[in-house]
Each structure stands twice: as structure tokens, then as C-alpha cells.
Design an enzyme around this catalytic site. Structure first.
Site, short mmCIF file in Angstrom:
data_model
loop_
_atom_site.label_atom_id
_atom_site.label_comp_id
_atom_site.label_asym_id
_atom_site.label_seq_id
_atom_site.Cartn_x
_atom_site.Cartn_y
_atom_site.Cartn_z
CG ASP A 1 -1.81 1.18 1.32
OD1 ASP A 1 -2.66 1.34 0.44
OD2 ASP A 1 -1.67 1.97 2.29
CD GLU B 1 -2.35 2.49 -3.46
OE1 GLU B 1 -3.35 3.20 -3.64
OE2 GLU B 1 -1.78 2.40 -2.37
#
Length: 712
Positions: free
Chosen positions: A398, A451
Site C-alpha cells: 500500500d 500501489e
């Protein structure tokens, strides 16, 4: 008898001495005899009883400390204490045991190279020195003293002071007679004299929130996914189909746990044809509204849904059904909750001490100190832990962009350049390279996915060449451009064809995943369905066309739960998906279309076999340019070709002449406008044949996409 001075005895009695084993337990005297000391405040009598039946009567010295002398070396013995009006208290002496960590462990921890850190730190049920119990070990280098408090001692940590293992910063204690299920925390005496209570950073289970204690756990799970794991290791995921169903377990179907979700989730994902599931973070987190992205227990699967072994069961069941498991992982920041990592031993420890590098102001969280060996080790080992202990097939990392740049979401003057004067966080880059290289070395066949929302170069390039070493990168540019395009009225799309086709220019610069993720259906964005223009029929047609274009586009695919049946309301973690929408035939047909899309995609190797090979992709020439039509071809290793022809206008287009990559017969293998999916039924069901020049004439349905496959 040699006795420690009064100040040390007083500190030991208070449970605040850094080396309690130097005073308590057995110690040999100069004359060859042995003195045994134990801390038993308020006891009336204290006796040491050896395994051979010998008794050593002990006398009270000071501050609850008792001692007795034995002519022989006491090996295995118990301390028996009597109390007025209470039963005798008998327990093996924790302070007679050697450390459970060896010098090699301590060296590797200091160097930041202990790849199995979870096996030595945290709490572990062990059979040690002839008895069963639990070892506790925690890194707290700034602490003056550390104690274990919990069920084992009525939450009175003075009974179980830990010993410092020197410069390593590790504190350790083996407590006999307890086992799995015990709840505990660490009481830490900070450098400025405060006692604080902290959950174990390395705990492998936690209490169910809002409770925050750590829990001793022991796995007894036997895996049954050997075939899956062997097959995974033998083939790169880049050479396989990968269609991922992203879900938040708590709201997919509310009320399900790891075990109760297994049957339903396996059956559903298999029927829909997805190759993988991706779970929003399952590490423990205090606030459900964070969706798991503010982690308090990096090594603890959230207890909201069951035990760690029950999560193993869920993953095992998915593997046995041929479904891979990706888990979201959050090494970019952590919350400031007082019970967890924040200021763990009273000072910045896991977080960078400089707030210009150590705080995310937007998110109200701390940033890890990636340049500190032990912190980097904590995170690298954590990635390996999920891959090793839970057999996950990959980690989606993330907020990588927030890690890469020192000026991320900061104004001028709020950040400090690196040693070269640049904005890159060199320590974070080194960490990402290390975790990726180590994970791929140890677990071939996995997928490390970034990401990453900027144009940082080499995200999926090998670390040997200076890249970050990820296997895949989320293609955020494609996502943003394509959603803007699809949100336009079809009447005006012809002026914005570049928003859909620009991604072809850079589609092979990285190994991409095309994400329509949870971030696109929250914070007022609505759902994917509601972002489509037109009436209800047109919105459904747009959905089908967009997904067919997405599945044909180079790269792997990811779709957030609920979009497969056109959920109309914005997603909320506090309630289940709107499964009742499947009572509407049109939405059930959309769900049926997604299943057909996945099954066709998996069956047709041109759509995935050479995802990262630009020579396997080509634009298909139209004899008469039409800005509403986008056509392109994908090729596999054996000469098989799939052509996608997309019409994002609201009317069918007949007699479209285009040059196909192969001469001969072509079959229409997918039509998003087919009547079985709720469309108007315009298409080329009889197939398509080219002339000697490779030209074919086809009809393209309104708001529709067709896939053609060469058969001759």
C-alpha cells in the site's frame, strides 16, 4: 554468602531491575554452595523443592525477596509459597532458565538480517529446560526495565520482570507453566521514569478489538495445498492469467468469519472465474473504519474473524480450489494508538525521530524509520511471515509513493532533502528493494505488487539493475484516464479517444495490474455503475463494455467486490454488499457476463501469455477512421491471436472494415452486447472471414466490445 547491595535488591523487589536473573534464581557461591532467590511478596513461607524431592527452606531478605542455600546445584526445582488464608502457590522458577535467544539470533537482529524474526521475538509456547511454558522476547532498547503482565500474573507485571540481553536491546523471559490462550502486554519503564503498557509488536494473535492485549498462540494446522504450492513455485505469475477479486472480508457478507466464509467465498469466486482474491489488510487494526490500513499488530491476523489457524484454513481452501490469495500489506505508516507501536519504549523507535520524516500529517500516522536495521528487519521479516506462515501468494504494498518521496504531501520547508539533495527517500527505497529481493528469493512464484501512483522509474525492474524489484505495479494512470472517459456522455467520447488509448504508449514500461479498486467506490465517488452515463440499460451496457475492454487490455486485472453485479450504492465497510440487487435480472446478467469474461479470458492465452511483451500487442487498422472505435490485438507464444473491437458510442456500427493480424476464419468468442448478458444482441455470431488481404467486415454493437479469435 555474597548478596547484592540493598539498592539492587530494592529494585528487584519493585520489578524494575534490568537484570533480574543476576539476583533471582540459582547462583553459585565462592565456597561451592548454591543460593536460590525468589521474589514472593506477602508470603508466609517460601521453599524450593527440587525434582528429586529435596527441600531448600528460604528466608525473607528484603522487599519480598527470599533466599535459601543448597549444598548441591539445583537444576529443576519449583518455588512453593504459602499465604495466610490462601492455597499454596507452586510454580517452576522462571529465573532458573537460560535465554531462549542465542548469540547468532542477537547478532542477526542487530544487523537487521534475521529473516525469521517471528520465531525468536514475541511469545512462543516452548518445551525448554525440561518444562513447558512460554518465552517472551521484545525489542525495547530505550527501556530501563520491561515486565510481562497478563493472565499469567493477574496483570501484576512485578512478578515477571524480564532481563536485558545487552546491546541488542532485546528483553527476554521464559515463564513455565502457561500456554496458548494467555493474554498479555509489556510494561515498560521509559527513560524518563514512566511505566507504559504496550501490546507485543511481534504477537501472532491479539484480542478482539476494542480489547488490545496480545495473545499467546500456537499453530496446530496441517496444510493440504502441496499441489498448489509446488505448481506456484514452478511457474512465474507473469506467464499465467491473473484476474483478481478484491474484497473486504467483513463486508463481503457481513457476519462471516474465516471458517464460515470459506465455503461461500470459494464457491463464489470459482463460479465467477477469478484466479485470485485480494484481501484488504487482515493484520490486526484497532479501528474498523480504517479498513485495515492502520495496523497495530503486523504479525497478528485480525481476531475479528477468528484465530490464525482459521485464517490458514480459509487460505488453504482457496488454494485447494485453484484460487490464489493476495493480501494488502501496509509498511508505509502506522497509527499513533498508545497501546501499540507508537513511541514504543517511551521514545521514537519504530518511527523516524524527525517529524519531517516520521509523521504523515494527512493520515495522522507515523512513518517507519527505514534506515534503522531493526525496524527494516521487522518489516522485511513481516512480509516473509505472511508468505511463509499463511501461504499467501503475494503482497500488494500500500501507498508506495508515500514511501518513495520525502516531500510526499508536504509543502516547501516541511521536508529535508536526502544526502544528495534530492527528494527520494533512499532508506525506504533500499528497504523496498530488500523486501522484494528477499521475498522472491525465498518464495518463487509469488507476486509483490506496488500501489504506486507516480512515474517513479523501474518499479518492476530487477533490483540487480537498480529497480525496486516489484513483480507488478498498479496502473493508476490507466485507471484515472479510462474512468474519466467512461464517465463522458457517448455523444462526446469521440473527441477524447486518447484518454482510452494513451495507456498503450506506456503499457509495457512496467508489469502492470489494471485496478478498479476499493478506492474508486468510496469518499463520494459512488460506485463504478453510477459513474456510467445514460439510463439504466445504458449504464449496464457501459459497464460490460468497459470491463471487456479492461480484460483485453495488456496487464492483469483487479475488480473490487460488488462491481461484478453493478452495485449502485457506494461501498461501506459497516454493511454487506447489496446482494439483493441480484433479484433484478439485469444485474444478474451483468454478474453472468463477468463470469463469462473471466472464463473466456482464462481459456484464451493471447490475453495473458505475453502481458509484458510489447511485440505481442498491436493496434488494428480500420479502413475508415472512426474515433468511437478502438481495436487492438494480443498474441500468444504459438501464433494465437485475440482481437478486441470496442465501440463506446451509443449506436451500432455496421460494415466496419478492418485488417486482422491473420487471414482466415475468426470466431466471435465474447460479445458484451449478447442478449444473454442483457444486451441488444448485435454481433457476428456466424464468425468472420477475411479476404486474401486480411480484411474483414464486421458489425460492432452499441456500447459494446467484441473479442475475435483466429481459428485457421
Amino acid at each position: 554468602m555474597t548478596r547484592p547491595d540493598a539498592r539492587i535488591l530494592e529494585t528487584v523487589g519493585a520489578g524494575s531491575y534490568h537484570a533480574p536473573h543476576d539476583v533471582l534464581g540459582p547462583h553459585q557461591e565462592a565456597d561451592g554452595s548454591w543460593v536460590i532467590r525468589a521474589r514472593r511478596p506477602f508470603a508466609e513461607t517460601v521453599t524450593a523443592e527440587t525434582a528429586g524431592g529435596a527441600r531448600v527452606e528460604m528466608t525473607h531478605v528484603t522487599h519480598g525477596i527470599w533466599e535459601g542455600v543448597s549444598a548441591d546445584r539445583p537444576t529443576a526445582y519449583e518455588i512453593v509459597a504459602t499465604y495466610q488464608g490462601a492455597p499454596d502457590f507452586r510454580v517452576d522458577d522462571p529465573y532458573r532458565h537460560l535465554p531462549t535467544l542465542g548469540e547468532v539470533d542477537l547478532h542477526l537482529i542487530r544487523e537487521g538480517r534475521h529473516e525469521r524474526l517471528w520465531t525468536v521475538l514475541g511469545s512462543h509456547v516452548r518445551h525448554f529446560d525440561g518444562v513447558s511454558g512460554v518465552s517472551f522476547a521484545v525489542w525495547a532498547p530505550n527501556a530501563q526495565a520491561v515486565r510481562v503482565a497478563g493472565d499469567l500474573n493477574g496483570w501484576d507485571g512485578t512478578q515477571h520482570a524480564m532481563r536485558s540481553l545487552g546491546a541488542s536491546g532485546i528483553w527476554e523471559l521464559f515463564v513455565p507453566g502457561i500456554g496458548a490462550g494467555s493474554s498479555y502486554k509489556y510494561e515498560i519503564l521509559t527513560g524518563d521514569g514512566r511505566w507504559i503498557m504496550k501490546a507485543d509488536p511481534m504477537a501472532r494473535q491479539a484480542e478482539i478489538p476494542p480489547a488490545t492485549a496480545s495473545v499467546v498462540t500456537e499453530s496446530s494446522y496441517t496444510w493440504s495445498d502441496d499441489a498448489w504450492m509446488a505448481d506456484r513455485a514452478a511457474t512465474s505469475i507473469h506467464d499465467r492469467p491473473m484476474s483478481t477479486y478484491e474484497l473486504h472480508l467483513g463486508s463481503w457478507r457481513e457476519g462471516l468469519g474465516y471458517v464460515s466464509a470459506a465455503d461461500q467465498l470459494v464457491d463464489y469466486v470459482a463460479s465467477q472465474g477469478f484466479t485470485h482474491v485480494e484481501f484488504l489488510p487482515l493484520a490486526e487494526h484497532p479501528f474498523g473504519g480504517s479498513w485495515g490500513y492502520q495496523v497495530s499488530g503486523y504479525y497478528s491476523p485480525t481476531s475479528r474473524f477468528g484465530s490464525p489457524d482459521e485464517l490458514r484454513y480459509l487460505i488453504d481452501r482457496l488454494h485447494q480450489a485453484g484460487i490464489g490469495v493476495i493480501m494488502d500489506w501496509v509498511p508505509g505508516h502506522f497509527p499513533k494508538d498508545e497501546f501499540a507501536l507508537a513511541r514504543f519504549d517511551g521514545a521514537p523507535l519504530y518511527e523516524h525521530p524527525d517529524p519531517r520524516r516520521g509523521e504523515h500529517r494527512d493520515w495522522g500516522t507515523y512513518i517507519f524509520d527505514y534506515g534503522r536495521n531493526e525496524v527494516r528487519n521487522f518489516l522485511v521479516a513481516n512480509a516473509l511471515y505472511w508468505l511463509e506462515e499463511f501461504h499467501v501468494d503475494g503482497l500488494r504494498v500500500d501507498a508506495v509513493a508515500s514511501m518513495l518521496y520525502l516531500d510526499y504531501s508536504r509543502n516547501e520547508g516541511e521536508w529535508e532533502p536526502n544526502v544528495h539533495g534530492g527528494r527520494e527517500n533512499l532508506e525506504a527505497i533500499q528497504f523496498l528493494q530488500e523486501v522484494n529481493a528477499t521475498a522472491y528469493k525465498r518464495y518463487p512464484g509469488i507476486a509483490m505488487i506496488a500501489e504506486e501512483s507516480t512515474s517513479f522509474p523501474g518499479v518492476t525492474a530487477p533490483t540487480s539493475g537498480g529497480g525496486l524489484g516489484f513483480g507488478f505495479k498498479w496502473n493508476m494512470g490507466w485507471m484515472n484516464d479510462s474512468l474519466v472517459y467512461m464517465g463522458r456522455d457517448p455523444l462526446y467520447r469521440s473527441h477524447h479517444e486518447g484518454e482510452l488509448s494513451f495507456s498503450f504508449v506506456y503499457a509495457f514500461s512496467e508489469n502492470f495490474v489494471l485496478p478498479i479498486s476499493h478506492d474508486e467506490v468510496v469518499h463520494g465517488k459512488g460506485s463504478l455503475f453510477t459513474r456510467m452515463p445514460g439510463d439504466h440499460w445504458q449504464q449496464l451496457a457501459n459497464m460490460r463494455a468497459f470491463l471487456a475492454y479492461m480484460w483485453a487490455h495488456p496487464g492483469k486485472q483487479l475488480l473490487f467486490m460488488g462491481q461484478e453485479f453493478g452495485q449502485m450504492s457506494e461501498w461501506s465497510e459497516s454493511r454487506s454488499l447489496d446482494w439483493w440487487m441480484l433479484d433484478q435480472p439485469a444485474h444478474a446478467q451483468l454478474q453472468h457476463f463477468v463470469a463469462a469474461l473471466n472464463h473466456t479470458y482464462r481459456a484464451e492465452s493471447p490475453l495473458w501469455a505475453r502481458d509484458s511483451d510489447g511485440s505481442a500487442f498491436s493496434r488494428v487498422s480500420l479502413h475508415a477512421h472512426n474515433p468511437n472505435i478502438l481495436a487492438f490485438a494480443r498474441e500468444d507464444h504459438d501464433g494465437g491471436v485475440v482481437v478486441a473491437v470496442c465501440n463506446f458510442s451509443g449506436a451500432p456500427i455496421h460494415d466496419v472494415a478492418l485488417t486482422l493480424p491473420r487471414r482466415g476464419r475468426w470466431q466471435e468468442i465474447l460479445n458484451s452486447d449478447a442478449q444473454e448478458f442483457g444486451g441488444s444482441g448485435v454481433g457476428n455470431l456466424g464468425g468472420v472471414s477475411t479476404d486474401e488481404h486480411g480484411t474483414a467486415r464486421i458489425v460492432v454493437p452499441p456500447l459494446g466490445v467484441i473479442w475475435l479469435r483466429n481459428r485457421d
